[in-house]
Design a protein around this motif. Structure first.
Motif: not given
Length: 71
Positions: A1-4, A6-13
């Protein structure tokens, strides 16, 4: 999983929590700024009140969580 991704997943959760934190921060800074515009307090007190928003944030949301657990 790329950094982008990972950040997108964190923000959506955590979207609702992040928005709530942002609204609290904006309200706190606005209230303190308006208060110090009226009372013309010293600069160090202004910064201390702004920093106390961190404690106020955790205290407020801990009390909200406690009420939710009692219901």
């Amino acid at each position: 999983m790329s950094l982008t991704e990972s950040i997108r997943t964190h923000v959506s959760e955590n979207r609702s929590t992040m928005v709530t934190d942002l609204v609290f921060a904006l309200a706190w800074v606005t209230a303190i700024s308006l208060l110090f515009d009226v009372v013309q307090g010293p600069q160090w007190a202004y910064y201390l009140c702004l920093a106390s928003g961190i404690v106020a944030h955790y205290g407020f949301f801990a009390s909200v969580e406690a009420v939710r657990e009692q219901q």
